[in-house]
Design a protein around this motif. Structure first.
Motif, short mmCIF file in Angstrom:
data_model
loop_
_atom_site.label_atom_id
_atom_site.label_comp_id
_atom_site.label_asym_id
_atom_site.label_seq_id
_atom_site.Cartn_x
_atom_site.Cartn_y
_atom_site.Cartn_z
N VAL A 102 0.86 -1.18 0.00
CA VAL A 102 0.00 0.00 0.00
C VAL A 102 0.89 1.23 0.00
O VAL A 102 2.00 1.22 0.57
N GLU A 103 0.38 2.26 -0.64
CA GLU A 103 1.19 3.44 -0.88
C GLU A 103 0.40 4.69 -0.51
O GLU A 103 -0.82 4.73 -0.74
N ILE A 104 1.07 5.67 0.08
CA ILE A 104 0.44 6.98 0.36
C ILE A 104 1.40 8.04 -0.17
O ILE A 104 2.60 8.03 0.17
N ARG A 105 0.87 8.92 -0.99
CA ARG A 105 1.67 10.04 -1.51
C ARG A 105 1.09 11.33 -0.98
O ARG A 105 -0.10 11.57 -1.12
N CYS A 106 1.94 12.17 -0.38
CA CYS A 106 1.47 13.44 0.21
C CYS A 106 2.39 14.55 -0.27
O CYS A 106 3.60 14.34 -0.40
N ALA A 107 1.83 15.75 -0.46
CA ALA A 107 2.69 16.91 -0.72
C ALA A 107 3.72 17.00 0.40
O ALA A 107 3.39 16.80 1.58
N VAL A 108 4.95 17.29 0.03
CA VAL A 108 6.05 17.29 1.01
C VAL A 108 5.74 18.21 2.19
O VAL A 108 6.03 17.90 3.34
N GLU A 109 5.06 19.35 1.90
CA GLU A 109 4.76 20.32 2.97
C GLU A 109 3.50 19.98 3.75
O GLU A 109 3.16 20.69 4.69
N ASN A 110 2.78 18.93 3.38
CA ASN A 110 1.50 18.61 4.03
C ASN A 110 1.77 17.71 5.25
O ASN A 110 1.55 16.50 5.24
N TRP A 111 2.21 18.37 6.32
CA TRP A 111 2.70 17.61 7.48
C TRP A 111 1.60 16.82 8.16
O TRP A 111 1.83 15.72 8.67
N ARG A 112 0.37 17.34 8.18
CA ARG A 112 -0.72 16.59 8.84
C ARG A 112 -1.00 15.30 8.09
O ARG A 112 -1.29 14.26 8.68
N SER A 113 -0.95 15.38 6.76
CA SER A 113 -1.17 14.17 5.98
C SER A 113 0.00 13.19 6.14
O SER A 113 -0.21 11.98 6.32
#
Ligand SMILES: CC(C)(COP(=O)(O)OP(=O)(O)OC[C@H]1O[C@@H](n2cnc3c(N)ncnc32)[C@H](O)[C@@H]1OP(=O)(O)O)[C@@H](O)C(=O)NCCC(=O)NCCS
Length: 181
Positions: free
Chosen positions: A129-140
């Protein structure tokens, strides 16, 4: 209707046409909060747009190519948690999520993502499973970090939101690895 119970006060249900009004209202009322990170929000202007989105999720679900859940907290629809894509050939599910702002900071999404991962590994036979988040999206990013994912790298300039372009941090968890939840 298909439900999964996560806790006494928290369930997920397969995203269905009857969720359209509540889902549109939640996204619309939380537009300011969500718009920094979600590219699709500008295209979601009417409940009809939400109906079409739900129809597309059902088409993808029927093909086994995605699985979208709405998150129900104390009976109210408070967010979405999904396998936005399922690659059946390679056994990979890519997870996405969002919450209405009043429902953040309670651990709801961490619990829902953990449940989705159990479903992915145990019932959908995924291997990764994979999760991709904007680098600056710390909550995510805190969600995969809390759950024991490995940070595998970054993809440069892969998401456009308004005038901003974001790099993504890519997190992965394998079926053979320990989910920290
Ligand atoms: C990403 C998003 C869902 C994270 O929401 P969140 O509330 O931080 O996540 P959770 O529901 O898992 O709650 C975790 C928070 O609740 C707290 N918490 C309270 N009880 C908890 C519990 N029992 N278990 C875990 N955390 C708990 C945690 O400490 C954490 O707060 P902290 O970060 O201040 O330490 C939310 O910020 C969001 O919707 N953002 C906009 C859309 C978005 O960015 N989507 C992702 C795109 S990649």
């Amino acid at each position: 209707m298909y439900y999964r119970r996560i806790r006494d006060d928290l369930q997920v249900a397969l995203c269905m046409p009857q969720h359209a009004d509540a889902l549109f209202t939640l996204a619309d009322e939380n537009r300011e909060y969500l718009k920094a990170w979600l590219s699709w929000l500008d295209a979601m202007q009417t409940v009809e747009d939400t109906r079409q989105f739900i129809q597309s999720t059902q088409d993808e679900f029927a093909k086994g190519a995605a699985l979208h859940h709405v998150l129900l907290y104390q009976g109210s629809l408070v967010g979405v948690v999904s396998f936005n894509s399922i690659d059946k050939i390679n056994g990979i599910g890519q997870i996405g999520y969002w919450l209405g702002e009043p429902y953040t900071q309670r651990g709801l999404m961490t619990a829902a993502v953990a449940d989705l991962i159990h479903l992915g590994f145990n019932e959908l036979c995924l291997e990764r499973v994979e999760i991709r988040c904007a680098v600056e999206n710390w909550r995510s990013r805190a969600i995969p970090e809390r759950l024991g994912f490995e940070l595998e790298g970054t993809l440069r300039s892969v998401q456009k939101v308004g005038k901003a372009r974001y790099a993504h941090a890519v997190y992965g968890l394998l079926a053979s690895e320990q989910l920290s939840y």
